[in-house]
Design a protein around this motif. Structure first.
Motif, short mmCIF file in Angstrom:
data_model
loop_
_atom_site.label_atom_id
_atom_site.label_comp_id
_atom_site.label_asym_id
_atom_site.label_seq_id
_atom_site.Cartn_x
_atom_site.Cartn_y
_atom_site.Cartn_z
N MET A 1 54.28 37.34 50.45
CA MET A 1 53.69 37.65 49.13
C MET A 1 52.30 38.24 49.31
N SER A 2 51.99 39.25 48.52
CA SER A 2 50.66 39.87 48.58
C SER A 2 49.60 38.84 48.22
N ASN A 3 48.40 39.00 48.80
CA ASN A 3 47.33 38.09 48.39
C ASN A 3 46.39 38.73 47.37
N ILE A 4 46.82 39.88 46.84
CA ILE A 4 46.00 40.54 45.82
C ILE A 4 46.35 39.96 44.45
N THR A 5 45.36 39.35 43.81
CA THR A 5 45.61 38.71 42.52
C THR A 5 45.62 39.76 41.40
N ASN A 6 46.12 39.33 40.26
CA ASN A 6 46.14 40.25 39.11
C ASN A 6 44.72 40.55 38.63
N ARG A 7 43.82 39.55 38.73
CA ARG A 7 42.43 39.83 38.30
C ARG A 7 41.79 40.84 39.24
N GLN A 8 42.16 40.76 40.53
CA GLN A 8 41.66 41.76 41.48
C GLN A 8 42.20 43.15 41.13
N ALA A 9 43.43 43.18 40.70
CA ALA A 9 44.03 44.46 40.30
C ALA A 9 43.30 45.07 39.11
N ILE A 10 42.83 44.22 38.21
CA ILE A 10 42.07 44.72 37.06
C ILE A 10 40.78 45.35 37.57
N CYS A 11 40.08 44.65 38.44
CA CYS A 11 38.81 45.16 38.97
C CYS A 11 39.04 46.47 39.72
N ASP A 12 40.04 46.50 40.57
CA ASP A 12 40.30 47.72 41.35
C ASP A 12 40.60 48.91 40.44
N THR A 13 41.37 48.66 39.40
CA THR A 13 41.71 49.73 38.47
C THR A 13 40.46 50.24 37.74
N LEU A 14 39.62 49.32 37.32
CA LEU A 14 38.40 49.72 36.61
C LEU A 14 37.41 50.41 37.55
N LEU A 15 37.36 49.97 38.79
CA LEU A 15 36.48 50.62 39.78
C LEU A 15 36.87 52.09 39.93
N GLU A 16 38.15 52.33 40.00
CA GLU A 16 38.65 53.69 40.15
C GLU A 16 38.37 54.52 38.88
N ALA A 17 38.67 53.94 37.73
CA ALA A 17 38.49 54.67 36.47
C ALA A 17 37.01 54.96 36.19
N ALA A 18 36.15 54.04 36.58
CA ALA A 18 34.72 54.19 36.28
C ALA A 18 34.07 55.30 37.10
N LYS A 19 34.76 55.78 38.12
CA LYS A 19 34.23 56.91 38.90
C LYS A 19 34.00 58.12 38.01
N THR A 20 34.87 58.28 37.04
CA THR A 20 34.76 59.46 36.18
C THR A 20 34.49 59.11 34.72
N ASP A 21 34.41 57.83 34.41
CA ASP A 21 34.21 57.44 33.02
C ASP A 21 33.03 56.48 32.91
N LYS A 22 31.92 57.02 32.47
CA LYS A 22 30.68 56.23 32.41
C LYS A 22 30.63 55.32 31.18
N ASP A 23 31.64 55.41 30.33
CA ASP A 23 31.65 54.54 29.15
C ASP A 23 32.39 53.22 29.40
N ILE A 24 32.99 53.09 30.57
CA ILE A 24 33.67 51.82 30.87
C ILE A 24 32.60 50.76 31.18
N ILE A 25 32.70 49.65 30.47
CA ILE A 25 31.74 48.56 30.65
C ILE A 25 32.51 47.28 30.96
N VAL A 26 32.01 46.51 31.94
CA VAL A 26 32.54 45.18 32.16
C VAL A 26 31.45 44.18 31.76
N ALA A 27 31.81 43.26 30.88
CA ALA A 27 30.86 42.23 30.44
C ALA A 27 31.41 40.87 30.85
N CYS A 28 30.53 40.03 31.39
CA CYS A 28 30.94 38.71 31.87
C CYS A 28 30.05 37.61 31.31
#
Lengths: 272, 308
Positions: free
Chosen positions: B1-28
C-alpha cells in the motif's frame, strides 16, 4: 444644520417609513448607527453604484446586520437601487429586502444576521488587499452588545497579527441591547481598552451621532499605519425620535399610526 | 500500500496548481502540520494564512478572502472544523456562496484513542444540511487529487473530508472522475454503496461474498452531496439488498441518503452500516472498525445475515 446632518435625518425618516410599513424592524439601532453609515458612505469610503464591482472599491460590512433597514436606506439614497422598492417591500412576502443584510441587494458586500461574523470576514477582505497590493480599505460596524460574541476577539487578534492598518472597525456603542442595558446584560466595557490591549489603534468618539466628530475619527484612522483602528462611537439608541431615545423597548418595535406620525414630524422638523 | 495519504495528495495538488495560480490560498488553524500543509506554507508563504487555534476565525477570514477573489482551502481537523465553526460554514461560506473549500483532515475516527472530542462522525449530516454545500469523501489519493482539481475549476463552496492515514489505492493517476460516484464492480444480488475509508473494505467484502456465491456490486459514492442517485438506482435495479457503509454516525450520512433515495424510487431493504450512536470504543481506528464490524469480513458477514 449642515447638509450631511440633514441627510442623516432624512435617512432616519426613510427608515421609519420602511419599518412602519413592514410593522417590523430594528428601529432603535437603526437610529443610533445612521450617522456612522451616512458619514462612511457619503464622506469617507470610495464607493458608488458605478464602482459596485470595482476591485479597488472600499469594502463595508454591517456586522450588526439587524440594522440592515438603515443600510438599505443609505444604499437606496446613494442610488444603488430604487429606494421605493425598499420602502414598500421591506420584509414583505417574497421581498429581496429581508430583515438582515444579504448580497442580493446591490451594494451589500456580505451576508449578515448572526452576530460576531463581520469583523473576521473583514479581516479576510483586508488581508486580500494586502496580498494583492490594493489600496482599498475595509470598514466593519459592530454593536456593543455584539461584542459579547467571542469570535470578535479571534478576529481582533488576527487583525493585529497581520498589521491590518487597512481595516477599521466601528462600535456603535449605544449601551442598550434587547434585554436591557448592555452593562447589566453582559458588560462588554471597556471596549476601547479591549481593542487597545489586542494591539489596535483606538479612537473614542464622544458623540457618535455627530457627523463632524465621526469624519475626524475616520480621517485619523486612515493616517494610522501598522495597526488596525477601532472607532468607539458613543451613540444614542433611538436618536432623533424623542420617545425612542435611550428606550430599550425600541430595539425592535412596531409603531402605532400616532407614534409614526409623531416620529415623522419630529424628524422632518430637523431638516425642513 | 502507498504511504501517501489523502491529505498529502491535497497538498501536492495545490502545490502544483499554485505554480500558475496566485489566488490559491491555504489557511490553517495551527494545523499546517496535521494537515500536511507545511510544504505549501514553506513554498508559498504569501499564499498561506495562519489563523492560530481559532476555527471560527479561520472560516470567516477564509470567506472574506474568497469574497475578494481568492480560492481558499481552509484546512483544519474535521472534528473542529465541522462543529466549532459550523455557523461560519453556514453563514459565511454556504449562505454567502464564497469560494471556500473546507478541508476536514483526520476525519471520522482517524484520531483513534484521542477520543470523542476528536471524532467527526456528524460532519456529513451537518455539512450536507447546508444549502449549496457540496460534500466529498474521496476513497484514495488519486481520487482526492482529482476532486481538488475539480474544485479549483469553480467558485462554489465545498466540504472535503479525508482520513489521517494512507488509504489503499483503488484508482491510478489516469483515472477520470466526473459523476460523483464510480461503479467499481457490478453485481446482481446485492449492491454495496460506500464512501471514504469504507470503499476498499467493501470491494474486498464483495470478493469474499463472490467466493460464497453472492454477486455483490460496489459503488464509490465519493460525492455525498449532490449524490449521484441515477448511478445508484441503476446499479440497485434487480438486487435484493442495498448496503451502505460509512465512517459516520447512523444519522444523516450516506446510509440515510441512500435509504431516502431507494425508498422513494425502488423500495427494497437497505442495510446501513456505520459507527454507532454513542461513545466510540477506545483504540486505534482499525481496532474500532474491527470492533464495530466495519472490516471486509464484518461487512461480508452483515450482508450474509441480512440476505438470509
Amino acid at each position: 444644520m449642515d447638509e450631511l446632518t440633514k441627510k442623516s435625518y432624512k435617512l432616519r425618516r426613510s427608515v421609519i417609513e420602511a419599518v412602519y410599513r413592514a410593522s417590523s424592524g430594528h428601529i432603535g439601532g437603526d437610529l443610533s448607527v445612521v450617522d456612522i453609515l451616512n458619514v462612511l458612505y457619503n464622506r469617507i469610503m470610495n464607493v458608488s453604484p458605478e464602482k459596485a464591482h470595482d476591485p479597488d472599491r472600499d469594502r463595508f460590512i454591517l456586522s450588526k446586520a439587524h440594522c440592515a433597514d438603515c443600510l438599505y436606506a443609505v444604499l437606496g439614497d446613494k442610488g444603488y437601487f430604487d429606494i421605493n422598492e425598499y420602502l414598500t417591500t421591506f420584509e414583505k412576502f417574497q421581498s429581496r429586502f429581508i430583515g438582515h443584510t444579504n448580497t442580493a441587494i446591490e451594494g451589500v458586500e456580505m451576508n449578515g444576521g448572526s452576530l460576531g461574523h463581520g469583523l473576521a470576514v473583514g479581516v479576510g477582505m483586508a488581508l486580500a488587499a494586502k496580498m494583492d497590493g490594493r489600496a482599498y480599505r475595509t470598514y466593519v460596524v459592530l454593536g456593543d452588545g455584539e461584542m459579547a460574541e467571542g469570535s470578535n476577539y479571534e478576529a481582533m487578534m488576527a487583525a493585529a497579527q497581520y498589521s491590518l492598518d487597512n481595516l477599521c472597525a466601528t462600535v456603535d456603542l449605544n449601551g442598550l441591547q434587547i434585554s436591557g442595558p448592555t452593562k447589566d446584560v453582559m458588560n462588554t466595557a471597556p471596549l476601547g481598552e479591549k481593542f487597545a490591549s489586542f494591539g489596535w489603534n483606538v479612537i473614542e468618539v464622544q458623540d457618535g451621532n455627530d457627523c463632524d466628530q465621526l469624519i475626524a475619527a475616520y480621517e485619523q484612522a486612515k493616517a494610522c499605519k501598522g495597526k488596525p483602528t477601532a472607532v468607539i462611537a458613543h451613540t444614542v439608541k433611538g436618536k432623533g425620535v424623542s420617545f425612542m431615545e435611550n428606550n430599550v423597548k425600541w430595539h425592535h418595535g412596531v409603531m402605532t399610526k400616532e407614534q409614526y406620525e409623531t416620529a415623522v414630524k419630529e424628524l422632518e422638523a430637523r431638516y425642513e | 500500500m502507498s504511504n501517501i495519504t489523502n491529505r498529502q495528495a491535497i497538498c501536492d495538488t495545490l502545490l502544483e496548481a499554485a505554480k500558475t495560480d496566485k489566488d490559491i490560498i491555504v489557511a490553517c488553524s495551527d494545523s499546517r502540520g496535521s494537515g500536511s500543509m507545511t510544504k505549501f506554507f514553506e513554498t508559498y508563504p504569501k499564499q498561506s494564512v495562519e489563523i492560530g487555534i481559532a476555527e471560527q476565525d479561520l472560516v470567516s477570514v477564509s470567506a472574506g478572502l474568497a469574497s475578494c477573489g481568492k480560492k481558499v482551502f481552509a484546512v483544519s481537523p474535521a472534528c473542529f472544523l465541522s462543529t466549532r465553526s459550523y455557523e461560519q460554514a453556514k453563514v459565511d461560506v454556504a449562505y454567502a456562496e464564497t469560494n471556500v473549500t473546507l478541508v476536514g483532515i483526520s476525519g471520522g475516527i482517524s484520531y483513534g484513542a484521542l477520543g470523542m472530542t476528536h471524532h467527526s462522525l456528524q460532519d456529513i449530516a451537518a455539512l450536507s444540511a447546508l444549502p449549496g454545500m457540496r460534500v466529498y469523501l474521496p476513497s484514495d489519493r488519486f481520487q482526492t487529487a482529482a476532486v481538488v482539481k475539480e474544485l479549483l475549476k469553480d467558485t462554489k463552496p465545498a466540504y472535503l473530508r479525508v482520513s489521517r492515514g494512507a488509504s489503499e489505492d483503488i484508482y491510478d493517476e489516469n483515472t477520470a472522475f466526473s459523476d460523483g460516484a464510480v461503479l467499481l464492480k457490478e453485481g446482481k444480488d446485492v449492491l454495496l454503496v460506500a464512501c471514504g475509508e469504507m470503499v476498499s473494505r467493501c470491494l474486498h467484502a464483495a470478493e469474499l461474498l463472490e467466493k460464497e456465491g453472492i454477486s455483490a456490486g460496489v459503488i464509490d459514492a465519493y460525492c455525498l452531496k449532490p449524490l449521484n442517485g441515477e448511478l445508484i438506482l441503476k446499479a440497485a435495479k434487480g438486487v435484493k439488498l442495498v448496503v451502505t457503509a460509512e465512517e459516520h454516525s447512523p444519522y444523516g450520512g450516506l446510509g440515510s441518503m441512500v435509504a431516502q433515495l431507494i425508498s422513494a424510487n425502488d423500495p427494497k431493504k437497505v442495510l446501513e452500516l456505520s459507527l454507532p450512536d454513542g461513545h466510540i470504543v477506545t483504540g486505534t481506528a482499525e481496532e474500532a472498525f474491527n470492533y464495530y464490524g466495519l472490516t471486509k469480513e464484518g461487512i461480508a458477514a452483515s450482508v450474509k445475515r441480512a440476505l438470509s
